[in-house]
Scaffold this motif. Structure first.
Motif, short mmCIF file in Angstrom:
data_model
loop_
_atom_site.label_atom_id
_atom_site.label_comp_id
_atom_site.label_asym_id
_atom_site.label_seq_id
_atom_site.Cartn_x
_atom_site.Cartn_y
_atom_site.Cartn_z
N ASP A 32 0.50 -1.07 0.07
CA ASP A 32 0.03 -0.19 -0.15
C ASP A 32 0.48 1.07 0.34
N LYS A 33 2.16 0.88 0.72
CA LYS A 33 2.47 1.99 0.32
C LYS A 33 3.56 2.83 -0.78
N VAL A 34 2.95 1.86 -1.96
CA VAL A 34 3.90 2.69 -2.92
C VAL A 34 2.46 3.56 -3.82
N ILE A 35 2.53 5.16 -4.34
CA ILE A 35 2.32 6.00 -4.50
C ILE A 35 2.47 5.82 -5.90
N CYS A 42 8.37 12.14 0.01
CA CYS A 42 9.04 12.15 -1.23
C CYS A 42 9.77 13.42 -0.70
N ARG A 43 9.44 14.81 -1.30
CA ARG A 43 9.62 15.74 -1.64
C ARG A 43 10.35 16.11 -0.43
N GLN A 117 16.16 4.40 6.41
CA GLN A 117 15.33 4.52 4.89
C GLN A 117 16.14 5.17 3.94
N THR A 118 15.77 4.58 2.56
CA THR A 118 15.92 5.37 1.56
C THR A 118 14.73 5.07 0.58
N LEU A 119 14.35 6.01 -0.28
CA LEU A 119 13.36 6.15 -1.36
C LEU A 119 13.62 6.34 -2.78
N ARG A 120 12.89 5.42 -3.02
CA ARG A 120 12.81 4.19 -4.25
C ARG A 120 12.25 5.60 -5.47
N VAL A 121 12.00 5.43 -6.56
CA VAL A 121 11.59 6.26 -7.59
C VAL A 121 11.60 5.96 -9.23
N VAL A 152 7.29 10.15 -12.74
CA VAL A 152 6.70 9.82 -11.35
C VAL A 152 5.59 9.01 -12.47
N ARG A 153 6.51 6.74 -12.24
CA ARG A 153 4.92 6.02 -12.25
C ARG A 153 4.84 5.38 -10.77
N LYS A 154 5.93 5.35 -10.22
CA LYS A 154 5.52 5.02 -9.05
C LYS A 154 6.63 5.11 -8.06
#
Length: 211
Positions: A32-35, A42-43, A117-121, A152-154
């Motif tokens: 569910d965390k995938v947007i 994220c920003r 944590q890391t952020l994937r885009v 951005v797709r996800k």
């Protein structure tokens, strides 16, 4: 690191499906965390990130991964569906850009020092000239050679376990100076050069002039 000799594995599951099926199903939050956009969290993360990795693939599917860095926030969020990654002077191999010219799919993973944590885009890309973007991305006194705009797709935050296991930000994990073979010697050996290269301090000083 010492080499380890092991017999060739003879897989009983050549396509790996049984191995993958052996993992438990991911929990609801993991999915569910995938947007599909860059929300304020994220920003905020991107604005504090001085380092990211860029993943691309060529038309045949061979992967490429490239480190990218700059001042915090060197990747600019244009809006909730677009971000801009400036391309700074490098080794001019431009492997990633060649891949994207043929296969525009890409992924970025953002790191913030001291944060586990890391952020994937993920998304599709377009390559534009800096002067055509309408945003000043000058850094270290230089304009970028080009700009990668990722649509951005996800996007989602990655579980911090791998960074926690590695102790990546733990000062005690830092490698002491002189532990690794000098970089100049590594390049000399890789390129089979006859003459020595300058010492590492000189190499780093020269690189610093090209940031």
């Amino acid at each position: 690191m010492d080499a380890v000799t092991a017999p060739d594995a003879q897989p009983t599951d050549p396509d790996g499906r049984a191995v993958v099926d052996g993992y438990r199903a991911p929990g609801g939050l993991v999915l569910d965390k995938v947007i599909d956009h860059l929300d304020p969290h994220c920003r905020e993360f991107i604005a504090h990130s001085p380092f990211a990795t860029l993943a691309t693939a060529d038309p045949e599917g061979w992967p490429e991964i490239s480190p990218r860095g700059g001042d915090r926030g060197f990747v600019h969020v244009l809006d909730e569906h677009r971000l801009a990654l400036p391309d700074r002077p490098g080794n001019n191999r431009v492997d990633s850009l060649r891949n994207l010219a043929a296969n525009p799919r890409a992924a970025l993973m953002f790191f913030v020092p001291g944060v586990d944590q890391t952020l994937r885009v993920y998304g599709t890309t377009s390559l534009v000239r800096h002067e055509d973007l309408g945003v000043d991305l000058t850094e270290f006194g230089r304009a970028p050679l080009s700009v990668l705009v990722l649509h951005v797709r996800k996007a989602f935050f990655q579980c911090p376990k791998s960074v926690m296991r590695s102790g990546l930000w733990d000062p005690a994990q830092r490698v002491a100076p002189g532990t690794l073979t000098p970089f100049g010697r590594v390049i000399k050996d890789h390129c089979a050069l006859e003459s020595d290269l300058p010492d590492d301090a000189t190499i780093w000083a020269d690189l610093a002039q090209e940031l």
